[in-house]
Write an enzyme that holds these catalytic residues in place. Structure first.
Site, PDB file in Angstrom:
ATOM      1  N   HIS A 178       0.826  -1.196   0.000  1.00 18.30           N
ATOM      2  CA  HIS A 178       0.000   0.000   0.000  1.00 18.30           C
ATOM      3  C   HIS A 178       0.868   1.257   0.000  1.00 18.30           C
ATOM      4  CE1 HIS A 178       1.079  -0.199   4.271  1.00 18.30           C
ATOM      5  NE2 HIS A 178       0.667   1.049   4.399  1.00 18.30           N
ATOM      6  N   GLU A 194      12.171  22.595  -4.219  1.00 17.92           N
ATOM      7  CA  GLU A 194      12.318  22.159  -5.608  1.00 17.92           C
ATOM      8  C   GLU A 194      11.674  23.156  -6.569  1.00 17.92           C
ATOM      9  OE1 GLU A 194      11.208  18.159  -6.431  1.00 17.92           O
ATOM     10  OE2 GLU A 194      12.695  17.288  -5.076  1.00 17.92           O
ATOM     11  N   GLU A 332      25.684  13.921   9.773  1.00 13.85           N
ATOM     12  CA  GLU A 332      24.609  14.145   8.794  1.00 13.85           C
ATOM     13  C   GLU A 332      23.519  15.062   9.354  1.00 13.85           C
ATOM     14  OE1 GLU A 332      26.260  10.024   7.721  1.00 13.85           O
ATOM     15  OE2 GLU A 332      25.843  11.179   9.530  1.00 13.85           O
TER      16      GLU A 332
END
Length: 366
Positions: A178, A194, A332
């Site tokens: 799913h 973006e 990170e």
């Protein structure tokens, strides 16, 4: 300072090899950098080992709320569906009628309205199937359902995020195949980022960023994983996750619903090929988070969104084996993303894998 491309030689600095020497790579889509430290993959691992996903998932379980005929937490009973099945998320992160927060009394304490709709889409009635094991026709049905939801929810909401979390390692609480679809009254952070970078690239270079990027990667080949007449999959030059990939159309397409029949068929094919390779890498049902990004919808349907190019991100966490994952912690989280093998190495490994699923090969050999 921008790094040299793999294989280039720098005067006075010896011969640079991307597979041996640390360097940084720029991600123009996110306007940030990733540290590549390929030599670190040789270090011994004594850290956490993950449990491989179960191989004995029952095809139908009356206690699984995603199965046909099962009762969900809210008491509703699923229909005896035979294809895809879409229903409202019983525990939505966004609701359409949430009240607005009050005015802020200080610029450091701002809040804004957040409304939306969350849906769940089952890919198939069987719990023991995943996308790479489904037929092309079944995958095509998933793509069509995605496009229908993008149109339906995008008629009023600016952003429709289709995403799949596959595997417990990626926080998936149910093995039934799913995905989720969240539509929001606002552009989320990644969408806004973006939108800005793609708009800037078109303004400066006269061509959509990811259309140009796909053309470059199709010519260079070194990060190419699979391709067909309409699509290509690459490990991006700026990939952060070990076997991260980017799925791109060859022509300029702004939104999923803009794909024509032939492109949807070839999308089903290339998705199947990629996901079979993923499973074959460590011979395990490969965990990942993936999602589609395309031009905003709602009020943006009336605007020029030609700077956008449709694409799908795949972010898998596994690094060395089915039990050793990449952790995004420490450096990170506090400095910048870092990866332990080059995108070229990851692409070569994926590219070399067979396109027959390991489970199918096992059946043929038995």
């Amino acid at each position: 300072m921008e790094p040299s491309l793999a294989g280039e030689e720098e005067e006075g600095a010896g011969r640079f090899r991307a597979s041996e020497h640390q360097h940084a790579r720029y991600n123009p889509l996110r306007d940030d950098w990733v540290l590549v430290s390929a030599h670190r993959v040789k270090r011994p691992w004594q850290g956490q080992l993950e449990k491989p996903p179960p191989e004995d998932v029952p095809r139908w379980d009356p206690n699984n709320p995603l199965c046909p005929g099962a009762t969900r937490a809210n008491g509703k009973v699923n229909p005896q569906y035979e294809g895809t099945f879409v229903f409202p998320n019983d525990f939505p992160a966004l609701q359409p009628d949430a009240p607005e927060p009050g005015d802020s009394d200080h610029p450091l304490f701002r809040a804004a309205a957040a409304r939306g709709v969350c849906k769940v889409m089952c890919f198939h009635p069987w719990s023991d199937l995943t996308l790479p094991l489904m037929s092309l026709a079944e995958i095509r049905a998933v793509i069509d359902a995605w496009a229908e939801l993008a149109v339906e929810l995008g008629a009023s909401y600016p952003w429709v995020q289709i995403f799949e979390n596959k595997g417990a390692m990626m926080g998936c609480s149910n093995p039934h195949p799913h995905c989720q679809v969240w539509a929001s009254s606002f552009l989320p952070n990644e969408a806004r980022l973006e939108d800005r970078t793609q708009r800037q690239h078109l303004s400066q270079h006269g061509v959509p960023m990811l259309l140009e990027y796909a053309e470059q990667e199709a010519r260079r080949k070194e990060r190419l994983v699979v391709e067909n007449a309409d699509w290509l999959v690459v490990v991006p030059y700026w990939a952060t996750w070990p076997y991260q990939t980017l799925l791109l159309p060859r022509r300029h397409v702004c939104r999923l619903q803009d794909l024509h029949d032939g492109e949807r068929d070839s999308l089903a094919s290339i998705m199947q090929r990629l996901l079979i390779k993923y499973d074959n890498l460590f011979e395990v049902s490969f965990p990942y988070s993936m999602g589609w990004h395309g031009a905003p919808t709602g009020p943006y349907l009336e605007e020029d969104c030609g700077h956008w190019q449709l694409h799908a991100h795949y972010y898998p966490p596994l690094l060395r084996s089915a039990t050793v994952r990449k952790f995004m912690v420490g450096y990170e989280m506090l400095a910048q993303a870092q990866r332990d093998l080059t995108p070229e190495q990851a692409a070569e490994r994926l590219r070399s894998l067979p396109e027959v699923h390991y489970k199918q090969r096992a059946k043929e050999m038995s």
